[in-house]
Motif scaffolding. Structure first.
Motif, PDB file in Angstrom:
ATOM      1  N   PRO A 106      47.356  20.625  16.529  1.00  0.00           N
ATOM      2  CA  PRO A 106      47.130  19.701  17.677  1.00  0.00           C
ATOM      3  C   PRO A 106      45.763  18.602  17.279  1.00  0.00           C
ATOM      4  CG  PRO A 106      47.615  21.675  18.288  1.00  0.00           C
ATOM      5  CD  PRO A 106      47.428  21.986  16.866  1.00  0.00           C
ATOM      6  N   GLN A 139      51.408  23.483  15.639  1.00  0.00           N
ATOM      7  CA  GLN A 139      52.502  23.293  16.511  1.00  0.00           C
ATOM      8  C   GLN A 139      53.613  22.978  15.447  1.00  0.00           C
ATOM      9  OE1 GLN A 139      51.774  19.569  18.685  1.00  0.00           O
ATOM     10  NE2 GLN A 139      51.063  20.615  20.500  1.00  0.00           N
ATOM     11  N   GLU A 156      54.145  25.436  20.418  1.00  0.00           N
ATOM     12  CA  GLU A 156      52.756  26.108  19.887  1.00  0.00           C
ATOM     13  C   GLU A 156      52.643  27.391  19.557  1.00  0.00           C
ATOM     14  OE1 GLU A 156      48.680  25.584  21.967  1.00  0.00           O
ATOM     15  OE2 GLU A 156      49.663  23.608  21.725  1.00  0.00           O
TER      16      GLU A 156
END
Length: 162
Positions: A106, A139, A156
């Motif tokens: 992320p 992710q 995730e």
């Protein structure tokens, strides 16, 4: 009698200037990066959001799709991503799909990995093997195409050193 107000105001001004300089330094050394989603950048997604939404709805009416596997894993055991894809009406595993896998962190694109085409093994679509070097949040992304409809799904994972 001495007055310390000018000295206090001067110190407050110096603290404010110091914090501004610190903020600018941090902003320059940590630039904002574009985040991709299934190798599509944000601008492309914004431009085509209506078509993407229609395709997603059509896909979810026909198919059930979900990631498989633990969301918290050890850095040594996190080697593949798994997706289960089945027809909603018959419940059968979809074998005529094209599944492409991606791995990203992320808020950065520096560690993105294109994992390539998935393979159907015992009812699960699985990515090719990969390695992660650092612990933290990752992710997993899968771009799934069946005929004319497609969907990009994300999951995730939290990877830790043990």
């Amino acid at each position: 009698m001495k007055n310390y107000w000018p000295f206090g105001i001067f110190l407050l001004a110096m603290v404010v200037v110091g914090l501004i300089v610190l903020t600018i330094k941090i902003a320059i050394t940590n630039p904002v990066e574009l985040q991709n989603m299934c190798q599509r950048n944000s601008q492309e997604i914004d431009e085509n959001i209506n078509e993407i939404t229609k395709m997603r709805e059509a896909f979810l009416k026909k198919y059930h799709i979900a990631f498989e596997g633990a969301l918290q894993q050890d850095i040594k055991s996190f080697r593949q991503i798994f997706v289960r894809l089945s027809d909603k009406t018959s419940g059968k595993i979809e074998t005529d799909a094209k599944v492409r896998f991606f791995l990203t962190r992320p808020n950065t694109t520096k560690e993105d990995q294109i994992l390539g085409e998935g393979e159907l093994v015992e009812g699960l679509w699985q990515s090719k093997s990969f390695e992660v070097q650092k612990s933290g949040r990752y992710q997993g992304e899968a771009l799934v195409e069946v005929g004319e409809v497609s969907i990009c799904i994300t999951q995730e994972y939290f990877i830790q050193n043990n």
